[in-house]
Motif scaffolding. Structure first.
Motif, short mmCIF file in Angstrom:
data_model
loop_
_atom_site.label_atom_id
_atom_site.label_comp_id
_atom_site.label_asym_id
_atom_site.label_seq_id
_atom_site.Cartn_x
_atom_site.Cartn_y
_atom_site.Cartn_z
N LEU A 26 0.83 -1.20 0.00
CA LEU A 26 0.00 0.00 0.00
C LEU A 26 0.87 1.25 0.00
O LEU A 26 0.58 2.23 -0.71
CB LEU A 26 -0.93 -0.01 1.21
N ALA A 27 1.94 1.24 0.79
CA ALA A 27 2.84 2.40 0.82
C ALA A 27 3.49 2.63 -0.54
O ALA A 27 3.68 3.78 -0.96
CB ALA A 27 3.90 2.19 1.89
N THR A 72 8.93 -8.15 10.86
CA THR A 72 9.94 -7.19 10.41
C THR A 72 9.29 -6.04 9.64
O THR A 72 9.60 -4.86 9.86
CB THR A 72 10.99 -7.89 9.52
N GLU A 73 8.38 -6.37 8.72
CA GLU A 73 7.68 -5.35 7.95
C GLU A 73 6.86 -4.46 8.87
O GLU A 73 6.85 -3.23 8.72
CB GLU A 73 6.79 -6.00 6.90
N ALA A 74 6.18 -5.07 9.83
CA ALA A 74 5.37 -4.27 10.77
C ALA A 74 6.24 -3.31 11.56
O ALA A 74 5.87 -2.15 11.78
CB ALA A 74 4.61 -5.20 11.71
N ALA A 75 7.41 -3.77 11.98
CA ALA A 75 8.31 -2.90 12.75
C ALA A 75 8.78 -1.73 11.91
O ALA A 75 8.93 -0.61 12.42
CB ALA A 75 9.51 -3.72 13.26
N GLU A 76 9.00 -1.95 10.61
CA GLU A 76 9.44 -0.87 9.74
C GLU A 76 8.41 0.24 9.64
O GLU A 76 8.74 1.40 9.40
CB GLU A 76 9.74 -1.43 8.34
N PHE A 77 7.14 -0.11 9.84
CA PHE A 77 6.07 0.87 9.72
C PHE A 77 5.44 1.23 11.07
O PHE A 77 4.43 1.93 11.12
CB PHE A 77 4.98 0.34 8.78
N PRO A 108 2.82 8.00 4.21
CA PRO A 108 1.87 8.66 5.12
C PRO A 108 0.43 8.19 4.90
O PRO A 108 -0.31 7.96 5.87
CB PRO A 108 2.04 10.14 4.80
N ALA A 109 0.01 8.08 3.64
CA ALA A 109 -1.36 7.66 3.37
C ALA A 109 -1.59 6.22 3.81
O ALA A 109 -2.66 5.89 4.35
CB ALA A 109 -1.66 7.80 1.88
N ALA A 110 -0.61 5.35 3.59
CA ALA A 110 -0.75 3.96 4.01
C ALA A 110 -0.86 3.86 5.53
O ALA A 110 -1.68 3.11 6.07
CB ALA A 110 0.44 3.13 3.51
N LEU A 111 -0.02 4.62 6.23
CA LEU A 111 -0.08 4.61 7.70
C LEU A 111 -1.42 5.14 8.19
O LEU A 111 -1.98 4.65 9.17
CB LEU A 111 1.07 5.42 8.27
#
Length: 453
Positions: free
Chosen positions: A86-87, A145-150, A93-96
């Motif tokens: 999505l990012a 890992t991906e979740a931590a990055e975001f 910013p929009a994905a978050l």
């Protein structure tokens, strides 16, 4: 209309006569096609924003007849499009913001149920997803890992921590997120329907909509004229004229055990009523109910040619048998435990896996759907967003990236049938291959790319 056979959830409610069908012409400000979660949340938030609005909901069955009364009872912050993808599409910013809105939607459902006095057996226990092979553990690590990055709340669990929440067989690790509640969906649907009708909305049941156009919806025996017409039909969307390829109706099937004694639950876990799954490709999902049943569902039913939807498809004996075998494989203590309920129904999947919500101001036609099986909380966010769009509210929800998104149409038949069922078979093979080996399946990765996931 006796809806008790539709699911355990409906069977737990007192029988109630259906509301009157639509007859003749009705004038409204907003007309809603479908009285599931999307339609009911839309009406609820419209009434809160402007109590003077005239709202008419038109439902082919009864409120909660579709997926809203037959799902697995997860109210989660899951979003069908992964955060990294999505990012890449809309920017970080929009994905978050989209993911934050999903977390807020879970809290919002819990809050409304409490403040409005809807006893829907809600418990906020989060979700545990166990890994039961080396390949599944690799996916669990990648997700964490991906979740931590975001900055998302997904914890990687070692084997002991995962088993402490869910003592399934062969657990080698897992993930946990706190952003999920478990609930009894039919109780929530009925409570919402009673709320909105008690505040003045008209709800017409047993009234199948045969056509939608600007300013009007029609049934065989009547019509509603309204400035805004909202389509909230999810998996049943292909039944409407011109929308056969908008989503594919994929069937998800569910089984429920008899209530289990405390000694059995001590061996299974779920002490906080966590929802649960594992990191296989072919989705399974479960929960511990308020009356101590284990409800367990999953994909595996075939897609039917022409996006066909029939009551007989709700029950596939081979899929039920596979679910029951998987349940005992996960929890051998359940061998011989009676299965009291078996049910299923269609959910909606768009070609690019994106859910969406929107309002075309030029025509007054609005829509929401494509939840890919994660609709309990997503529908709540959709209803609130639709209310903002209809009333012109200055809200951050109306700028989320899913607002106004248009998914491409699915392929014509028989390509749609061939692709959907080939994908189902490939994911089954991929899971079998990963049980035999240590590496993630390349076949599953190829299917994901082909399907646009």
């Amino acid at each position: 209309m006796d809806v008790r056979p539709l699911s355990l959830w409906h069977d737990q409610l007192p029988v109630r006569p259906a509301r009157p069908a639509l007859r003749g012409r009705v004038e409204a400000d907003v007309a809603v096609v479908g009285a599931g979660f999307t339609g009911l949340w839309t009406a609820y938030h419209l009434q809160r924003a402007d109590p003077s609005l005239r709202i008419a909901l038109v439902e082919a069955g009864v409120a909660g007849f579709g997926a809203s009364g037959r799902n697995g009872g997860w109210c989660s912050a899951l979003y069908p499009v992964g955060i990294a993808r999505l990012a890449a599409e809309v920017g970080r910013p929009a994905a978050l913001a989209q993911y934050a809105a999903m977390r807020e939607a879970v809290a919002g459902v819990v809050s409304v149920a409490a403040t409005e006095g809807i006893d829907a057996d809600v418990a906020v226990g989060g979700t545990v997803v166990v890994a039961r092979s080396a390949a599944q553990l690799a996916r669990a690590r990648a997700e964490a890992t991906e979740a931590a990055e975001f900055g998302l709340d997904v914890d990687l669990l070692d084997a002991d921590a995962a088993r402490a929440r869910l003592a399934a067989t062969d657990v080698v690790g897992g993930t946990y997120t706190p952003h999920c509640a478990v609930l009894q969906p039919a109780k929530l649907v009925r409570g919402l329907a009673d709320l909105v009708t008690g505040r003045g909305a008209q709800l017409f049941e047993r009234s199948r909509v045969t056509g939608i156009e600007p300013g009007r919806l029609a049934t065989a025996d009547g019509e509603v004229r309204a400035g805004v017409v909202v389509r909230a039909t999810e998996g049943y969307t292909p039944l409407l004229p011109g929308l056969r390829r908008a989503v594919v109706p994929v069937y998800s099937l569910v089984v429920a055990t008899a209530p289990l004694p405390p000694a059995v639950w001590e061996r299974i876990g779920l002490r906080e009523r966590e929802t649960f799954s594992d990191h296989r490709h072919l989705i399974v999902y479960g929960q511990r109910t308020a009356d101590d049943r284990l409800v367990f569902g999953g994909r595996g039913a075939p897609y039917h040619l022409g996006s066909s939807i029939r009551p007989g498809y709700d029950r596939e004996p081979a899929v039920f048998a596979a679910l029951e075998r998987t349940l005992v494989e996960l929890f051998p203590v359940l061998a011989g435990v009676p299965i009291t309920h078996r049910w299923g129904g269609p959910l909606g999947i768009t070609r690019d896996w994106h859910p969406s919500v929107g309002l075309d101001r030029a025509t007054g036609l609005a829509w929401a759907g494509g939840y890919v099986g994660d609709g309990v909380s997503t529908a709540a966010l959709a209803g609130q967003t639709l209310a903002d769009l209809v009333t012109g509210a200055d809200s951050p929800r109306t700028t989320l990236p899913w607002v106004g998104h248009r998914s491409p149409s699915w392929e014509p038949e028989p390509l749609r049938w061939l692709g959907a069922n080939a994908g189902l078979r490939a994911m089954t093979w991929a899971d079998a291959a990963e049980r035999r080996g240590d590496r993630p399946s390349r076949l599953a990765a190829l299917v994901d790319r082909a399907l646009g996931r």
